[in-house]
Design a protein around this motif. Sequence first.
Motif, PDB file in Angstrom:
ATOM      1  N   TRP A  39     -15.923 -44.283 -19.371  1.00  0.00           N
ATOM      2  CA  TRP A  39     -15.193 -43.953 -18.151  1.00  0.00           C
ATOM      3  C   TRP A  39     -15.834 -44.642 -16.954  1.00  0.00           C
ATOM      4  CZ3 TRP A  39     -13.739 -38.039 -17.916  1.00  0.00           C
ATOM      5  CH2 TRP A  39     -12.674 -37.808 -18.786  1.00  0.00           C
ATOM      6  N   ASP A  40     -14.966 -45.069 -16.030  1.00  0.00           N
ATOM      7  CA  ASP A  40     -15.414 -45.653 -14.764  1.00  0.00           C
ATOM      8  C   ASP A  40     -15.595 -44.505 -13.775  1.00  0.00           C
ATOM      9  OD1 ASP A  40     -15.803 -46.940 -12.376  1.00  0.00           O
ATOM     10  OD2 ASP A  40     -14.106 -48.304 -12.582  1.00  0.00           O
ATOM     11  N   THR A  41     -16.817 -44.028 -13.651  1.00  0.00           N
ATOM     12  CA  THR A  41     -17.102 -42.845 -12.832  1.00  0.00           C
ATOM     13  C   THR A  41     -17.754 -43.200 -11.497  1.00  0.00           C
ATOM     14  OG1 THR A  41     -19.227 -42.597 -13.961  1.00  0.00           O
ATOM     15  CG2 THR A  41     -17.359 -41.366 -14.873  1.00  0.00           C
ATOM     16  N   GLY A  42     -17.613 -44.433 -11.077  1.00  0.00           N
ATOM     17  CA  GLY A  42     -18.300 -44.883  -9.869  1.00  0.00           C
ATOM     18  C   GLY A  42     -17.919 -44.153  -8.598  1.00  0.00           C
ATOM     19  N   SER A  43     -16.734 -43.511  -8.562  1.00  0.00           N
ATOM     20  CA  SER A  43     -16.294 -42.780  -7.364  1.00  0.00           C
ATOM     21  C   SER A  43     -16.602 -41.297  -7.439  1.00  0.00           C
ATOM     22  CB  SER A  43     -14.787 -42.963  -7.166  1.00  0.00           C
ATOM     23  OG  SER A  43     -14.469 -44.314  -6.969  1.00  0.00           O
ATOM     24  N   VAL A  44     -17.107 -40.834  -8.543  1.00  0.00           N
ATOM     25  CA  VAL A  44     -17.275 -39.390  -8.765  1.00  0.00           C
ATOM     26  C   VAL A  44     -18.515 -38.863  -8.061  1.00  0.00           C
ATOM     27  CG1 VAL A  44     -17.635 -37.599 -10.511  1.00  0.00           C
ATOM     28  CG2 VAL A  44     -16.090 -39.516 -10.985  1.00  0.00           C
ATOM     29  N   TRP A  45     -18.343 -37.735  -7.341  1.00  0.00           N
ATOM     30  CA  TRP A  45     -19.483 -37.097  -6.706  1.00  0.00           C
ATOM     31  C   TRP A  45     -19.749 -35.692  -7.267  1.00  0.00           C
ATOM     32  CZ3 TRP A  45     -18.305 -32.566  -4.174  1.00  0.00           C
ATOM     33  CH2 TRP A  45     -16.986 -32.390  -3.738  1.00  0.00           C
ATOM     34  N   ASN A  46     -18.819 -35.174  -8.100  1.00  0.00           N
ATOM     35  CA  ASN A  46     -19.015 -33.837  -8.663  1.00  0.00           C
ATOM     36  C   ASN A  46     -18.747 -33.850 -10.165  1.00  0.00           C
ATOM     37  OD1 ASN A  46     -19.116 -31.118  -9.323  1.00  0.00           O
ATOM     38  ND2 ASN A  46     -17.897 -30.450  -7.568  1.00  0.00           N
ATOM     39  N   MET A  47     -19.789 -33.618 -10.962  1.00  0.00           N
ATOM     40  CA  MET A  47     -19.676 -33.504 -12.420  1.00  0.00           C
ATOM     41  C   MET A  47     -20.094 -32.123 -12.906  1.00  0.00           C
ATOM     42  SD  MET A  47     -20.988 -37.127 -13.996  1.00  0.00           S
ATOM     43  CE  MET A  47     -20.101 -38.658 -13.695  1.00  0.00           C
ATOM     44  N   GLY A  48     -20.195 -31.171 -11.995  1.00  0.00           N
ATOM     45  CA  GLY A  48     -20.609 -29.828 -12.368  1.00  0.00           C
ATOM     46  C   GLY A  48     -19.725 -29.232 -13.463  1.00  0.00           C
ATOM     47  N   TYR A  49     -20.351 -28.577 -14.427  1.00  0.00           N
ATOM     48  CA  TYR A  49     -19.663 -27.886 -15.536  1.00  0.00           C
ATOM     49  C   TYR A  49     -18.805 -28.824 -16.393  1.00  0.00           C
ATOM     50  CZ  TYR A  49     -20.896 -23.301 -13.595  1.00  0.00           C
ATOM     51  OH  TYR A  49     -21.576 -22.199 -13.139  1.00  0.00           O
ATOM     52  N   MET A  50     -18.952 -30.112 -16.284  1.00  0.00           N
ATOM     53  CA  MET A  50     -18.036 -31.037 -16.953  1.00  0.00           C
ATOM     54  C   MET A  50     -17.917 -30.797 -18.456  1.00  0.00           C
ATOM     55  SD  MET A  50     -17.864 -35.147 -16.782  1.00  0.00           S
ATOM     56  CE  MET A  50     -16.520 -36.013 -17.568  1.00  0.00           C
ATOM     57  N   PHE A  51     -19.043 -30.640 -19.138  1.00  0.00           N
ATOM     58  CA  PHE A  51     -19.025 -30.423 -20.588  1.00  0.00           C
ATOM     59  C   PHE A  51     -19.569 -29.042 -20.959  1.00  0.00           C
ATOM     60  CE2 PHE A  51     -19.424 -35.092 -20.170  1.00  0.00           C
ATOM     61  CZ  PHE A  51     -18.290 -35.483 -20.866  1.00  0.00           C
ATOM     62  N   ALA A  52     -19.608 -28.127 -20.000  1.00  0.00           N
ATOM     63  CA  ALA A  52     -20.177 -26.808 -20.248  1.00  0.00           C
ATOM     64  C   ALA A  52     -19.439 -26.097 -21.380  1.00  0.00           C
ATOM     65  CB  ALA A  52     -20.127 -25.961 -18.971  1.00  0.00           C
ATOM     66  N   GLN A  53     -20.207 -25.528 -22.283  1.00  0.00           N
ATOM     67  CA  GLN A  53     -19.695 -24.748 -23.412  1.00  0.00           C
ATOM     68  C   GLN A  53     -18.677 -25.528 -24.247  1.00  0.00           C
ATOM     69  OE1 GLN A  53     -18.525 -20.799 -22.062  1.00  0.00           O
ATOM     70  NE2 GLN A  53     -20.130 -20.862 -20.510  1.00  0.00           N
ATOM     71  N   SER A  54     -18.849 -26.842 -24.317  1.00  0.00           N
ATOM     72  CA  SER A  54     -17.959 -27.668 -25.137  1.00  0.00           C
ATOM     73  C   SER A  54     -18.702 -28.111 -26.398  1.00  0.00           C
ATOM     74  CB  SER A  54     -17.500 -28.905 -24.364  1.00  0.00           C
ATOM     75  OG  SER A  54     -18.543 -29.861 -24.274  1.00  0.00           O
TER      76      SER A  54
END
Length: 199
Positions: A39-54
Motif C-alpha cells: 500500500w502507498d501510505t505516504g499520506s497517512v497520519w493515523n494508523m491507530g487500531y489498524m490491525f487490532a484483534q485481527s
Amino acid sequence: QVTVNNVTYIAWDISGVDRINSAFWRATNFNNGGQPLYWDTGSVWNMGYMFAQSSFNQDIGTREVTIGNKAFTAWDTSSVQFFDNMFNGATAFDQDVSGWVTTAGTNMSSMFYGASSFNQDLSSWNVTAVTNNSNFDEGASAWCGTGFDNRGRPSDWTPSLADGCPAGVDTFVSLEAPPSAVAGDELTYSLSYWNSSNE
C-alpha cells in the motif's frame, strides 16, 4: 488488475487516504489471501487500531514497488503520528517492520499490546517525538528479543517481561570463573539460548 510476482489481483490505490485507523480491527479472517500488502501510505497520519484483534500476518515492510505503471514506496510511515493500538491483540502478527520511519510518531501506546507472536527488532526506530508509549509491549509474550539491542524495543524503552521467554532472557546471565582461576588465566565459556521462534 495488477500482477506482482506472477500473482494477479485487484490493487487498492490508497495514495490519497490520510486515515486508515481501525481498517481491519477485529477482522479475524483477513490475511490478504496470503500475499504481502503493498500500500502507498505516504499520506497517512493515523494508523491507530489498524490491525487490532485481527488475524493478519503478511509482509508490510517498507520497500520500493511498482504496481501497474505506478512506482511508490510501500508502507511509507514517515507522516504517521498515531500508531496506538495498531497491533493490539493481533496474536498472529510477526513481520519485520524495522524499516518503518517513525520520526513523526507521537502516540505508540499499546501498539503491540497482546501481540503474542511478535518477536522482531525495532531497536533502530526513532521515537524521539513519542509522548505516549504506555503498555507498548505489554503481553507481547513471545517478544524475547534475544540478540537484539534493548531486546528489540525502540531507543531506551524498558522492555516488558515476556512470559514466553526462557529463564535468563528477561533477567541476565552471570559468568563466574572457577575457584582455581588466577589473574591472567584464559577461560572459555559456551553459551546457548532458545526462544519461541527457534532462532
